[in-house]
Design a protein around this motif. Sequence first.
Motif, PDB file in Angstrom:
ATOM      1  N   MET A 194       0.822  -1.211   0.000  1.00  0.00           N
ATOM      2  CA  MET A 194       0.000   0.000   0.000  1.00  0.00           C
ATOM      3  C   MET A 194       0.852   1.257   0.000  1.00  0.00           C
ATOM      4  O   MET A 194       0.531   2.241  -0.668  1.00  0.00           O
ATOM      5  N   THR A 195       1.971   1.235   0.754  1.00  0.00           N
ATOM      6  CA  THR A 195       2.844   2.411   0.794  1.00  0.00           C
ATOM      7  C   THR A 195       3.512   2.668  -0.554  1.00  0.00           C
ATOM      8  O   THR A 195       3.937   3.793  -0.832  1.00  0.00           O
ATOM      9  N   GLU A 196       3.597   1.629  -1.392  1.00  0.00           N
ATOM     10  CA  GLU A 196       4.208   1.777  -2.717  1.00  0.00           C
ATOM     11  C   GLU A 196       3.170   1.821  -3.826  1.00  0.00           C
ATOM     12  O   GLU A 196       3.522   1.774  -5.008  1.00  0.00           O
ATOM     13  N   SER A 197       1.881   1.913  -3.449  1.00  0.00           N
ATOM     14  CA  SER A 197       0.776   1.950  -4.418  1.00  0.00           C
ATOM     15  C   SER A 197       0.874   0.782  -5.399  1.00  0.00           C
ATOM     16  O   SER A 197       0.733   0.943  -6.619  1.00  0.00           O
ATOM     17  N   ARG A 253      -6.698  -0.633 -11.082  1.00  0.00           N
ATOM     18  CA  ARG A 253      -6.547  -0.812  -9.644  1.00  0.00           C
ATOM     19  C   ARG A 253      -7.506  -1.891  -9.180  1.00  0.00           C
ATOM     20  O   ARG A 253      -8.567  -2.102  -9.756  1.00  0.00           O
ATOM     21  N   GLY A 257      -9.304  -0.179  -4.112  1.00  0.00           N
ATOM     22  CA  GLY A 257      -7.931   0.259  -3.986  1.00  0.00           C
ATOM     23  C   GLY A 257      -7.042  -0.721  -3.309  1.00  0.00           C
ATOM     24  O   GLY A 257      -5.912  -0.425  -2.961  1.00  0.00           O
ATOM     25  N   SER A 259      -4.809  -4.348  -2.916  1.00  0.00           N
ATOM     26  CA  SER A 259      -3.969  -5.125  -3.805  1.00  0.00           C
ATOM     27  C   SER A 259      -4.590  -6.486  -4.044  1.00  0.00           C
ATOM     28  O   SER A 259      -5.311  -6.995  -3.208  1.00  0.00           O
TER      29      SER A 259
END
Length: 259
Positions: A194-197, A253, A257, A259
């Motif tokens: 999530m921190t790296e999208s 995506r 949102g 992963s």
Amino acid sequence: MPESVPVRCPVCRRAHLYTAPVYPCVCGAPTAPRLDPAAEPAVAAHRAWDDEWLTVPCAACGRPGHWPRPELGCPCGTVLRVPVAGPPPDGTAAPGSAAADPLRPQAAAVQEPGGHVPPGPRAPFQPRTIRTARDAVTTAALYLRWLGYRDIRRADQRPQNGIGLAARGLLAQVDPTVRPAGPRDVECLWLTAMTESARCVYFSLAGYTGAARTGADALGIPLFVLDLAGVPQPVNDPAGTLHTTGAPRPGTRARDGRS
């Protein structure tokens, strides 16, 4: 047919006949490195991730692929790196490649922006027997490439358990331990992704606890089990979908949102 060359171990002097491994290009054609029968094999004394891979162009479409470097395990315990022939000295393309034949259709080599290969029929995944933790990581990397992911490399952040792999828009964790992955393992992977999208996917040799599978289902994380034959087995719906559809198109995506 795969190429075979004689290889003599420099330590015990045993003679072997080595056959080059064959991997499926994304266009479906079998691809194998060109071996150099005149060069002496090197002893693989030290391991480095960047040294384990080499670029091999597909003879059918000309697309370069990244595959494990050819190696041979001698019964004496020595691991030999089999020499690979370089490109032709005149810089011409290999016979049968798209670059060598300007009349060959180029549709198979077309890529969309971002390096994504348009979806289409894929050749069956070629498994690689898992004997070591390194084999597990290699199998996961080959499987991700088979799914359509590009630029697979070692992840910048190392997970607490296992090895991290990164590709364009994806973060993967390979756990080669004998302990089933728990909920904390999959949640940490999800938070890092999530921190790296990025999306994320988990590979485990020993499977998952019930709580880990429940958490992964809630977060939409694909979970795979690596059997010793080298075949990644989907164990939840997100993994089954990924196996069927392959890598998503750039810019898409996951729902909500996640992963």
